[in-house]
Motif scaffolding. Structure first.
Motif, PDB file in Angstrom:
ATOM      1  N   ASP A 155      24.963   4.819   7.079  1.00  0.00           N
ATOM      2  CA  ASP A 155      24.791   5.174   8.486  1.00  0.00           C
ATOM      3  C   ASP A 155      24.981   6.677   8.595  1.00  0.00           C
ATOM      4  O   ASP A 155      26.102   7.193   8.509  1.00  0.00           O
ATOM      5  CB  ASP A 155      25.821   4.426   9.332  1.00  0.00           C
ATOM      6  CG  ASP A 155      25.667   4.727  10.812  1.00  0.00           C
ATOM      7  OD1 ASP A 155      24.900   5.654  11.166  1.00  0.00           O
ATOM      8  OD2 ASP A 155      26.320   4.043  11.618  1.00  0.00           O
ATOM      9  N   GLU A 397      20.791  -4.289   2.242  1.00  0.00           N
ATOM     10  CA  GLU A 397      21.037  -5.027   3.470  1.00  0.00           C
ATOM     11  C   GLU A 397      20.650  -4.195   4.700  1.00  0.00           C
ATOM     12  O   GLU A 397      20.147  -4.732   5.690  1.00  0.00           O
ATOM     13  CB  GLU A 397      22.516  -5.437   3.550  1.00  0.00           C
ATOM     14  CG  GLU A 397      22.903  -6.501   2.543  1.00  0.00           C
ATOM     15  CD  GLU A 397      22.896  -6.029   1.084  1.00  0.00           C
ATOM     16  OE1 GLU A 397      23.148  -4.822   0.851  1.00  0.00           O
ATOM     17  OE2 GLU A 397      22.622  -6.842   0.186  1.00  0.00           O
ATOM     18  N   VAL A 398      20.905  -2.897   4.629  1.00  0.00           N
ATOM     19  CA  VAL A 398      20.545  -2.025   5.749  1.00  0.00           C
ATOM     20  C   VAL A 398      19.022  -1.959   5.900  1.00  0.00           C
ATOM     21  O   VAL A 398      18.487  -2.005   7.007  1.00  0.00           O
ATOM     22  CB  VAL A 398      21.142  -0.622   5.525  1.00  0.00           C
ATOM     23  CG1 VAL A 398      20.620   0.365   6.555  1.00  0.00           C
ATOM     24  CG2 VAL A 398      22.669  -0.684   5.566  1.00  0.00           C
ATOM     25  N   ARG A 401      17.626  -5.215   7.391  1.00  0.00           N
ATOM     26  CA  ARG A 401      17.815  -5.309   8.826  1.00  0.00           C
ATOM     27  C   ARG A 401      16.775  -4.480   9.561  1.00  0.00           C
ATOM     28  O   ARG A 401      16.191  -4.912  10.556  1.00  0.00           O
ATOM     29  CB  ARG A 401      19.218  -4.831   9.187  1.00  0.00           C
ATOM     30  CG  ARG A 401      19.748  -5.539  10.396  1.00  0.00           C
ATOM     31  CD  ARG A 401      21.144  -5.099  10.680  1.00  0.00           C
ATOM     32  NE  ARG A 401      21.261  -3.663  10.451  1.00  0.00           N
ATOM     33  CZ  ARG A 401      22.341  -2.972  10.709  1.00  0.00           C
ATOM     34  NH1 ARG A 401      23.417  -3.576  11.175  1.00  0.00           N
ATOM     35  NH2 ARG A 401      22.388  -1.687  10.497  1.00  0.00           N
TER      36      ARG A 401
ATOM     37  N   THR B 293      35.563  -4.373   3.850  1.00  0.00           N
ATOM     38  CA  THR B 293      34.599  -4.492   4.949  1.00  0.00           C
ATOM     39  C   THR B 293      35.293  -4.476   6.308  1.00  0.00           C
ATOM     40  O   THR B 293      34.668  -4.143   7.312  1.00  0.00           O
ATOM     41  CB  THR B 293      33.739  -5.767   4.811  1.00  0.00           C
ATOM     42  OG1 THR B 293      34.603  -6.905   4.752  1.00  0.00           O
ATOM     43  CG2 THR B 293      32.894  -5.723   3.540  1.00  0.00           C
ATOM     44  N   LYS B 301      30.029  -1.054  14.115  1.00  0.00           N
ATOM     45  CA  LYS B 301      31.056  -2.081  14.002  1.00  0.00           C
ATOM     46  C   LYS B 301      31.513  -2.198  12.548  1.00  0.00           C
ATOM     47  O   LYS B 301      30.803  -1.749  11.634  1.00  0.00           O
ATOM     48  CB  LYS B 301      30.532  -3.420  14.514  1.00  0.00           C
ATOM     49  CG  LYS B 301      29.276  -3.923  13.832  1.00  0.00           C
ATOM     50  CD  LYS B 301      28.781  -5.224  14.484  1.00  0.00           C
ATOM     51  CE  LYS B 301      27.491  -5.692  13.814  1.00  0.00           C
ATOM     52  NZ  LYS B 301      26.878  -6.831  14.485  1.00  0.00           N
ATOM     53  N   ILE B 303      31.981  -3.355   8.933  1.00  0.00           N
ATOM     54  CA  ILE B 303      30.999  -4.031   8.067  1.00  0.00           C
ATOM     55  C   ILE B 303      31.303  -5.529   7.987  1.00  0.00           C
ATOM     56  O   ILE B 303      30.397  -6.346   7.844  1.00  0.00           O
ATOM     57  CB  ILE B 303      31.000  -3.359   6.677  1.00  0.00           C
ATOM     58  CG1 ILE B 303      30.451  -1.933   6.805  1.00  0.00           C
ATOM     59  CG2 ILE B 303      30.197  -4.154   5.673  1.00  0.00           C
ATOM     60  CD1 ILE B 303      30.600  -1.088   5.550  1.00  0.00           C
ATOM     61  N   GLU B 305      31.827  -7.440  10.214  1.00  0.00           N
ATOM     62  CA  GLU B 305      31.188  -8.185  11.300  1.00  0.00           C
ATOM     63  C   GLU B 305      29.686  -8.362  11.096  1.00  0.00           C
ATOM     64  O   GLU B 305      29.016  -8.987  11.913  1.00  0.00           O
ATOM     65  CB  GLU B 305      31.487  -7.516  12.644  1.00  0.00           C
ATOM     66  CG  GLU B 305      32.939  -7.759  13.052  1.00  0.00           C
ATOM     67  CD  GLU B 305      33.299  -7.122  14.388  1.00  0.00           C
ATOM     68  OE1 GLU B 305      32.392  -6.877  15.206  1.00  0.00           O
ATOM     69  OE2 GLU B 305      34.504  -6.863  14.593  1.00  0.00           O
ATOM     70  N   GLN B 306      29.150  -7.820  10.031  1.00  0.00           N
ATOM     71  CA  GLN B 306      27.736  -8.065   9.714  1.00  0.00           C
ATOM     72  C   GLN B 306      27.580  -9.516   9.257  1.00  0.00           C
ATOM     73  O   GLN B 306      28.323  -9.993   8.405  1.00  0.00           O
ATOM     74  CB  GLN B 306      27.261  -7.137   8.581  1.00  0.00           C
ATOM     75  CG  GLN B 306      27.276  -5.662   8.924  1.00  0.00           C
ATOM     76  CD  GLN B 306      26.217  -5.284   9.959  1.00  0.00           C
ATOM     77  OE1 GLN B 306      25.382  -6.106  10.345  1.00  0.00           O
ATOM     78  NE2 GLN B 306      26.293  -4.056  10.430  1.00  0.00           N
TER      79      GLN B 306
ATOM     80  N   GLN D 306      21.120 -12.290  14.832  1.00  0.00           N
ATOM     81  CA  GLN D 306      22.048 -12.667  13.766  1.00  0.00           C
ATOM     82  C   GLN D 306      21.605 -12.013  12.458  1.00  0.00           C
ATOM     83  O   GLN D 306      20.436 -12.097  12.087  1.00  0.00           O
ATOM     84  CB  GLN D 306      22.081 -14.190  13.570  1.00  0.00           C
ATOM     85  CG  GLN D 306      22.586 -14.960  14.770  1.00  0.00           C
ATOM     86  CD  GLN D 306      24.086 -14.778  15.013  1.00  0.00           C
ATOM     87  OE1 GLN D 306      24.782 -14.179  14.197  1.00  0.00           O
ATOM     88  NE2 GLN D 306      24.570 -15.260  16.136  1.00  0.00           N
ATOM     89  N   GLY D 307      22.540 -11.425  11.767  1.00  0.00           N
ATOM     90  CA  GLY D 307      22.221 -10.741  10.515  1.00  0.00           C
ATOM     91  C   GLY D 307      21.554 -11.643   9.497  1.00  0.00           C
ATOM     92  O   GLY D 307      20.623 -11.224   8.805  1.00  0.00           O
ATOM     93  N   ASP D 311      17.931 -11.232   7.757  1.00  0.00           N
ATOM     94  CA  ASP D 311      17.763 -11.233   6.307  1.00  0.00           C
ATOM     95  C   ASP D 311      16.621 -12.161   5.892  1.00  0.00           C
ATOM     96  O   ASP D 311      15.809 -11.810   5.031  1.00  0.00           O
ATOM     97  CB  ASP D 311      19.070 -11.687   5.658  1.00  0.00           C
ATOM     98  CG  ASP D 311      19.169 -11.251   4.214  1.00  0.00           C
ATOM     99  OD1 ASP D 311      19.505 -10.087   3.979  1.00  0.00           O
ATOM    100  OD2 ASP D 311      18.899 -12.079   3.337  1.00  0.00           O
TER     101      ASP D 311
END
Lengths: 412, 412, 412, 412
Positions: A155, A397-398, A401, B293, B301, B303, B305-306, D306-307, D311
């Motif tokens: 980020d 993962e980023v 998303r 995390t 937020k 991590i 909470e991902q 939702q992550g 994904d």
């Protein structure tokens, strides 16, 4: 739609493959031997310079660079123009078969390639004269200082390194790590990402600035490891401290706030290079897996005749063929519609490549038995290197998303 | 059916956990520091001896060993009998949380444990006096020399090392590698697998013989690496040359042709130890993943909470809970019906554990960003160690085939 | 810690296995034949009643029910007490081997089991007399009406069905679907979840109420399919309309706002039943896979000798052994520390079971060739049924998130 | 290398997409409604004929067929030549978005396409006049009778159906199943694979012969199911008995012993069609997954946020993009170097496509909750259809083994 390489690409592929056979593969054991005998444990072994000379002589030099500075221009006595991404991509794959030697021999190794592109595209004449020219000549090396140990640097808003205007200069303070290549004493120049204005909108807070290695306050502190490897043959991955490092104001790239944009622009071609080289790694691994399992016997037949091993080989082939086509298409998109138009594909190959190639390497290692883990085969080290790509430029993962957001936007 | 640990196990778990908190975890950074300052790069740092003394004082010593030699006997002032496999298993898990320090501190580290079991079960009085006693006292260390570089050693018929009767002795010639612990100068004794009769039926061709480190003809040649790690803190993984090594005939274990049987007997408890320690590794990894995390923020937020990270944490928990129950059941089967009756389960945990724990470590690494690959966290090194278990005692694929044959036999 | 079943369990396992051999498996083809000849396409074939009678005669009846109402009580002439969860679990596994016949034969089929538990635990004497007794006698069947088509019902706050007090009664309006068993005309009673107070705190908004099938305003509209199956042999999965359905106030379970709590209490044992039956399904699939691949030849040898097939068989065995131990431990936790203390494990088995068993079934199907998809083998239908469990009681993803939250809380 | 479609392809893609929007998608609910009202439960609903007329009018007819018989020829008033595989492939993808309606509307549905190719390539003038013409006109349908219930038919040597010369005819005896389309009374012609000479070398034992539906001795016995679906809308999957079925000798295709070769030739284009249609299925699934998760809320936000769901969406996109490129490359290879030169790729797409698309569908189903399994969404039925492709033309495992053999041969 046409899936054949063009004539220039085929010609260069042939020339490069020949060079791999005549120079690169034979140099691999010499390289290993010289590694053990270095005085400076972070220097490249001397055989690398020999290979560079040989490659340059053959016009296999700076092939990565598009446009007027590119291969085929003055430095290669060629067509006066660099290769397109699509033309270079299959060459990058071939270099990936010997990832420690071939890219550097051709002056096409990361992170120099990305850094040279940045300088070529965004540098002033003075910056290009001072830094791009010796890089293109393979005289110095360079580093790209982005990742920080204290924060999730995926980020960009998290970056804590500060770049503060002070009179006719900028003062840089911060801590970076995993700065690839920076342990190498030949690494003369750092492109550093930091914040010039933490109160600006998220993507205008960051700037990039050039810092010469010998600037007071810059300390290359230690080499970070990747699994147990220090990657000393190509300059390691340094932790670097910037403590009140002062550089002239003209070292700033473009302008204050341009850092995020430059970083984005740097990503596209670099991804294609990384991905194609990784495919080359996978191809080497498949070859090693086949040769090994054909040559060893257990329970009465060659290991290659075990159904499970054949399943690995077939899956490896099937996955790599798919992956390669998408990377090549991405290169074509970069050439035809540009970085922005290829956004989805650039993310897709960043996501797909490391996990696919990691899988192939894992199976090749398993097929080798304990030797697969060892220094006697290149597989374990290749694996470690590929594993880092699941983080490089931000964790997969980023990117997933972000890609999903774009997909969902079609239906909003 | 009862899933509660018995009182003695609970008491020892509490005592051991306390010891981890008071001694082991605090020693981890000291250990790292001392590693960098060793004179002999293959010796254990001095803090290890301190920990051994402290553990022994608390009766946390040789807990792995069942029967009359076991913990609880004279050396622990206890109940006069060693622990069962089921009692020891949860303790092995706890030691796995600090895999470089806790097992050795308790004199419960591989490969010594397996070697001590072999000597206790198959050794003559003289062999036990000479080698088992100092091992039980933690004065020397030992190696188990099985794997060979030239062949697929998962098939015992492939072994090429020869053990030839010659007068009142045996002469050993062959090459072994990945002999764990053998680089350590304290490693005084090798149990060597070789062939005494290549013409016998497949599982009677092999014998095991004791070879003292200082026997002429034995050369510890080099340390094999595991993903860049030399594992020097616990004696590495040596390549060892046996060139006409002559030992007295009484060094043979049991009799000629007994080698395969001894190797099989050695496997059962060792698997349980390995698997439970690996589960301890996974638990440490889950803890590190959660802590990391929770403490880092990206895109507004923590991590933790991902959704994808939560998916990893949940999957890790679900997989480890299943795995642990099967390993404990296997320990119980070993105690109640013995090695042979537990055959399927012993293979099952050998197959299930490395891949499961490897998966957990991979996610924990990914959750750490670049740091996860580095020397600043234990995860990458843990990963490399666990990865070796997919080969140890033969690749998983061999065990799966054997397990499938047993399953199919039910319906023939 | 002890992994042996107790004497009563072993006795019942033997008796039940015998019953499977003597009655259930032989009835399978009869059942299929009768299915094709039914007058009411949603009724159970007559052989089911024969099996029920035979099972009851043998004391294999209502084994699922713990406590004073349980098997072993008056209705089974036994020990005066029901089985524990741990005692019943291995019996549920055995019934899972013939999932259409064995559970219903023993009056242990979902959703009746969960509904009977709710009535036994939360019902008034009158409610129990009216509904629980005929259910325990296998005279009627029941449904549990929770899921709604219009919302993501995994979030209980989303429920839109209203239960409104009106004089001495409640009026229910809403739409439900996938109400298992409700197409069967014998399904006499619905336990309906709805909201009595949408303004209460999230988990006190919901209530549960009993609705007799013949209540005006209740329409069983159509059978929902699962893949192509209508599951008509056990009452299908109905869409049900509640249009101003009026029931007496005493039909409410416990009190207004108690719905969510009852739903939670219902889940624990039901999960164990589902999971153990699913393991029985997997065991049947492994058996079928072995038998089929042993009996068919391709490319010169039995398919069972293909390495990839052996890999499937071994993996299936390894995964199922792990899963079973965790489900049994969960049953033990339910018995010893209760629903709340077993929370993590109850979620873990809900997450682990469907995906594991689905994997086994997929491989068994693949090993059967086209026949595996067909009505000539039970595998495809088993697969479809297991696939639904990844949604049942909320999708796995919701449970994983909740489990991860609990794991993370340890380190906050 | 050029990744853009050519002008003709783009024109046809636009025209076809328009037709999907104007005719196909709107017909989907009508089709479902008419299915429920059919007299013959194995006939296509009348809306199909309307769509065929509309498609033909627009020149969207027989597009699959290359060469002189192909689209663009007389029957389409067009350019006089059929499309190449590479031109047709992206159109097949679009038809896959509505797999029950679009392919048949364009007269491009399996198994007719493959059968028409066989007749066009291998049929005599008389055979083509009698069977190919009405097939090209969409007046009749056809079946391809290969798979047998009694043996593993992936090994052509296993085929037990006999085709015996007897005077001026052949007599066919055997049992086939999963003969797609054969339940449809419009299915007028069967291409039957059997053995004319069991003693010939393995790949010359088989022959193919044409059998008219009304030939005495041919019994279409029953519809085989696929996960509960009878696929009655497109003729199901029949079990067919050939009991001394006598046909004229001129019904034989090419010559005795040519069967295996014809089967191989039939596979290439069919694979590309199947794979591209499957990609269209996946694209529809991604769209449905996005729309559904955007429109439903749980736990305070749209499910699309939702992550884990993101994904899935990203992975789906990444996998499909890779797959499509490989299938298109395979089409190009078919056009440029032919079936044999494209062997590896044809196997690769056969292996990669079903598992990839199955994965996407599984996630799309999961994102839909229980509805995903139901008849209210096309996903479950799509899943079942795609699942069959892991067997069609032989199980993936057989193809993987063959592909691995080819890979290994490079290093022998």
């Amino acid at each position: 739609m046409d899936f054949a390489f063009d004539a220039r690409t085929e010609e260069l592929r042939a020339k490069l493959s020949e060079f791999m056979d005549s120079h690169i593969y034979p140099a691999e054991p010499i390289f290993e031997e010289q590694l053990a005998q270095r005085e400076n444990p972070w220097s490249a072994p001397p055989v690398v310079e020999d290979l560079k000379a040989a490659a340059r002589e053959r016009g296999l030099w700076n092939l990565f660079l598009p446009g007027e500075h590119g291969a085929g221009a003055s430095n290669a006595g060629g067509h006066g123009l660099g290769l397109t991404n699509l033309q270079y991509a299959p060459l990058a794959e071939i270099t990936g078969r010997s990832p420690h030697l071939a890219p550097i021999a051709l002056n096409c190794a990361a992170p120099d390639t990305g850094n040279m592109e940045v300088l070529a595209q965004f540098g002033t004449d003075a910056q290009r004269k001072q830094w791009l020219e010796p890089l293109l000549d393979g005289e110095i090396r360079s580093a790209f200082a982005m990742t920080e140990p204290e924060v999730a640097s995926s980020d960009a808003r998290n970056i804590t390194t500060s770049i503060t205007r002070d009179g006719d200069g900028y003062v840089i303070t911060g801590r970076k790590w995993y700065i690839t290549g920076a342990m190498n004493p030949d690494c003369a120049i750092f492109i550093v990402m930091g914040k010039t204005d933490p109160s600006a909108e998220p993507h205008r807070q960051q700037s990039m600035i050039l810092v010469s290695r010998d600037t007071p306050g810059l300390t290359v502190k230690r080499g970070m490891k990747v699994f147990g490897y220090d990657d000393s043959s190509h300059g390691g991955h340094a932790e670097v401290i910037f403590d009140q490092v002062r550089v002239p104001a003209e070292n700033l790239l473009v302008e204050e706030g341009a850092g995020f944009g430059i970083a984005q622009a740097r990503l596209g071609p670099g991804r294609i290079h990384h991905c194609m080289r990784s495919i080359g790694v996978a191809e080497r691994a498949i070859e090693l897996m086949c040769r090994r399992t054909l040559s060893r016997t257990a329970f009465g037949k060659p290991i290659a005749e075990q159904g499970v091993v054949q399943d690995w080989i077939a899956e490896a082939r099937v996955r790599i063929e798919q992956l390669r086509m998408l990377v090549l298409k991405t290169a074509w998109l970069m050439d035809t519609v540009g970085n922005r138009g290829a956004h989805t594909e650039i993310q897709a190959i960043k996501i797909a490549t490391p996990s696919t190639v990691e899988w192939v390497l894992d199976k090749a290692i398993q097929a080798h038995g304990a030797g697969g883990l060892s220094q006697d085969f290149p597989l374990a080290e290749m694996w470690a290197q590929i594993r880092t790509l699941r983080f490089a430029d931000g964790p997969d993962e980023v990117h997933k998303r972000s890609l999903a957001h774009r997909e969902l936007r079609k239906y909003k």
